[in-house]
Design a protein around this motif. Structure first.
Motif, mmCIF file in Angstrom:
data_model
loop_
_atom_site.group_PDB
_atom_site.id
_atom_site.type_symbol
_atom_site.label_atom_id
_atom_site.label_comp_id
_atom_site.label_asym_id
_atom_site.label_seq_id
_atom_site.Cartn_x
_atom_site.Cartn_y
_atom_site.Cartn_z
ATOM 1 N N ILE A 42 1.003 -1.166 -0.030
ATOM 2 C CA ILE A 42 -0.037 -0.006 0.193
ATOM 3 C C ILE A 42 0.844 1.170 -0.183
ATOM 4 C CG2 ILE A 42 -1.572 1.347 1.423
ATOM 5 C CD1 ILE A 42 -2.888 -1.585 2.407
ATOM 6 N N LYS A 43 1.855 1.230 0.671
ATOM 7 C CA LYS A 43 2.998 2.338 0.956
ATOM 8 C C LYS A 43 3.578 2.561 -0.715
ATOM 9 C CE LYS A 43 6.910 4.452 2.907
ATOM 10 N NZ LYS A 43 7.814 4.411 3.707
ATOM 11 N N ILE A 44 3.651 1.668 -1.320
ATOM 12 C CA ILE A 44 4.384 1.705 -2.579
ATOM 13 C C ILE A 44 3.380 2.286 -3.795
ATOM 14 C CG2 ILE A 44 4.831 0.182 -4.679
ATOM 15 C CD1 ILE A 44 6.612 -1.371 -2.747
ATOM 16 N N LEU A 45 1.933 1.648 -3.463
ATOM 17 C CA LEU A 45 0.964 2.194 -4.530
ATOM 18 C C LEU A 45 0.579 3.438 -4.024
ATOM 19 C CD1 LEU A 45 -1.078 -0.914 -4.288
ATOM 20 C CD2 LEU A 45 -0.136 -0.220 -6.311
ATOM 21 N N SER A 46 0.662 4.157 -2.845
ATOM 22 C CA SER A 46 0.408 5.576 -2.554
ATOM 23 C C SER A 46 1.424 6.403 -3.030
ATOM 24 C CB SER A 46 0.251 5.555 -0.989
ATOM 25 O OG SER A 46 -0.724 4.775 -0.534
ATOM 26 N N THR A 47 2.675 5.787 -3.180
ATOM 27 C CA THR A 47 3.446 6.822 -3.843
ATOM 28 C C THR A 47 3.512 6.680 -5.381
ATOM 29 O OG1 THR A 47 5.274 6.167 -2.194
ATOM 30 C CG2 THR A 47 5.979 7.208 -4.378
ATOM 31 N N LEU A 48 2.917 5.769 -5.995
ATOM 32 C CA LEU A 48 2.477 5.633 -7.451
ATOM 33 C C LEU A 48 1.331 6.474 -7.830
ATOM 34 C CD1 LEU A 48 2.935 4.402 -10.325
ATOM 35 C CD2 LEU A 48 1.589 2.440 -9.371
ATOM 36 N N LEU A 49 0.371 6.361 -6.742
ATOM 37 C CA LEU A 49 -0.879 7.207 -7.008
ATOM 38 C C LEU A 49 -0.536 8.607 -6.853
ATOM 39 C CD1 LEU A 49 -3.845 7.457 -7.103
ATOM 40 C CD2 LEU A 49 -3.975 7.533 -4.460
ATOM 41 N N ALA A 50 0.520 9.014 -6.183
ATOM 42 C CA ALA A 50 0.906 10.544 -6.123
ATOM 43 C C ALA A 50 1.623 10.923 -7.427
ATOM 44 C CB ALA A 50 1.870 10.967 -4.749
ATOM 45 N N GLU B 146 -7.571 7.710 -15.642
ATOM 46 C CA GLU B 146 -8.090 6.168 -15.359
ATOM 47 C C GLU B 146 -6.922 5.387 -14.613
ATOM 48 O OE1 GLU B 146 -9.007 4.157 -18.932
ATOM 49 O OE2 GLU B 146 -10.143 5.711 -20.002
ATOM 50 N N TYR B 147 -5.635 5.802 -14.803
ATOM 51 C CA TYR B 147 -4.577 5.019 -14.027
ATOM 52 C C TYR B 147 -4.775 5.582 -12.623
ATOM 53 C CZ TYR B 147 -2.782 4.400 -18.618
ATOM 54 O OH TYR B 147 -2.336 4.258 -19.980
ATOM 55 N N VAL B 148 -5.064 6.787 -12.345
ATOM 56 C CA VAL B 148 -5.247 7.387 -11.051
ATOM 57 C C VAL B 148 -6.384 6.428 -10.207
ATOM 58 C CG1 VAL B 148 -6.135 9.287 -9.683
ATOM 59 C CG2 VAL B 148 -4.167 9.662 -11.376
ATOM 60 N N ARG C 28 -6.984 -0.379 -6.224
ATOM 61 C CA ARG C 28 -6.024 -1.100 -5.873
ATOM 62 C C ARG C 28 -5.609 -1.127 -4.534
ATOM 63 N NH1 ARG C 28 -5.168 -6.666 -6.994
ATOM 64 N NH2 ARG C 28 -3.328 -6.997 -5.973
ATOM 65 N N ILE C 29 -5.364 0.027 -4.072
ATOM 66 C CA ILE C 29 -4.862 0.317 -2.532
ATOM 67 C C ILE C 29 -6.303 0.007 -1.707
ATOM 68 C CG2 ILE C 29 -4.682 2.098 -0.985
ATOM 69 C CD1 ILE C 29 -3.080 3.684 -3.340
ATOM 70 N N ARG C 30 -7.327 0.409 -2.301
ATOM 71 C CA ARG C 30 -8.682 0.003 -1.408
ATOM 72 C C ARG C 30 -9.010 -1.639 -1.370
ATOM 73 N NH1 ARG C 30 -10.466 2.058 2.247
ATOM 74 N NH2 ARG C 30 -12.668 1.605 1.708
ATOM 75 N N THR C 31 -8.439 -2.173 -2.736
ATOM 76 C CA THR C 31 -8.760 -3.635 -2.769
ATOM 77 C C THR C 31 -8.033 -4.343 -1.542
ATOM 78 O OG1 THR C 31 -9.079 -3.470 -5.169
ATOM 79 C CG2 THR C 31 -8.472 -5.639 -4.159
ATOM 80 N N LEU C 32 -6.641 -3.801 -1.331
ATOM 81 C CA LEU C 32 -5.912 -4.329 -0.449
ATOM 82 C C LEU C 32 -5.878 -3.751 1.063
ATOM 83 C CD1 LEU C 32 -2.632 -4.053 -2.557
ATOM 84 C CD2 LEU C 32 -4.154 -6.116 -2.132
ATOM 85 N N GLY C 33 -7.138 -3.021 1.307
ATOM 86 C CA GLY C 33 -7.439 -2.891 2.446
ATOM 87 C C GLY C 33 -6.921 -1.372 3.235
ATOM 88 N N GLY C 34 -6.275 -0.789 2.164
ATOM 89 C CA GLY C 34 -5.735 0.570 2.590
ATOM 90 C C GLY C 34 -6.823 1.605 2.385
ATOM 91 N N ASN C 35 -6.231 3.069 2.486
ATOM 92 C CA ASN C 35 -6.927 4.115 2.206
ATOM 93 C C ASN C 35 -6.193 4.948 1.110
ATOM 94 O OD1 ASN C 35 -9.366 4.183 4.037
ATOM 95 N ND2 ASN C 35 -7.977 4.416 5.608
ATOM 96 N N ALA C 36 -6.882 5.146 0.080
ATOM 97 C CA ALA C 36 -6.013 5.903 -0.831
ATOM 98 C C ALA C 36 -5.828 7.553 -0.704
ATOM 99 C CB ALA C 36 -6.927 5.933 -2.250
ATOM 100 N N ILE C 37 -4.560 8.074 -0.618
ATOM 101 C CA ILE C 37 -4.428 9.358 -0.371
ATOM 102 C C ILE C 37 -5.235 9.999 -1.315
ATOM 103 C CG2 ILE C 37 -2.267 9.311 0.778
ATOM 104 C CD1 ILE C 37 -0.884 9.960 -1.945
#
Length: 157
Positions: A16-24, A61-63, A69-78
């Protein structure tokens, strides 16, 4: 409720941390493409105006895909500008309105930065965190970015 999908909570947190950085990164790149769409001028205005629109629509769309994906894994999307700016690995250029060639070059640099980071993140997610689903997701996203980088290089050639 936490997902019970065969990945430890600690590993999910790492992914989730990796995905959050990618989201940003994706959101900052989306914003840059949108900015360039609005501000491009010159002989190639029509082509680039449309091209930049295509880019920001794809990035939108990618955002959404990364956030889901973050939500699917149980995280909160920034989701705030402050969070995006704190987490991104990309550089912004406030107050600058470059010529069309520089816009293309800036976008190419950002796409290639994301591609290089994705390449490393795929290995980390699959090997360290044992999340092959996210590794597959990131691989597909990397391939899309590689195609866009090729188009940007073609524009610049």
């Amino acid at each position: 409720m936490k997902p019970n999908i065969g990945i430890s909570e600690q590993n999910l947190e790492g992914v989730i941390k990796i995905l959050s950085t990618l989201l940003a990164d994706e959101y900052v790149l989306y914003t840059k493409a949108r900015n360039y769409h609005w501000n491009v001028i010159g002989m190639q205005f029509n082509d680039l105006h449309k091209f930049f629109q295509t880019l920001y629509e794809e990035l939108n769309e990618y955002v959404d895909d990364v956030a889901e994906r973050i939500r699917t894994l149980g995280g909160n999307a920034i989701g705030t500008l402050k969070e995006f700016l704190e987490a991104t690995r990309l550089k912004e250029h406030p107050g600058e309105y470059p010529d069309a060639k520089t816009m293309l070059s800036n976008l190419l640099n950002d796409y290639e930065t994301i591609i290089r980071n994705l390449r490393n993140d795929i290995v980390t997610v699959s090997e360290k965190y044992q999340d092959l689903g996210t590794a597959d997701f990131l691989t597909e996203l990397m391939e899309k970015h590689e195609k866009t980088a090729w188009m940007l290089r073609a524009f610049l050639s």
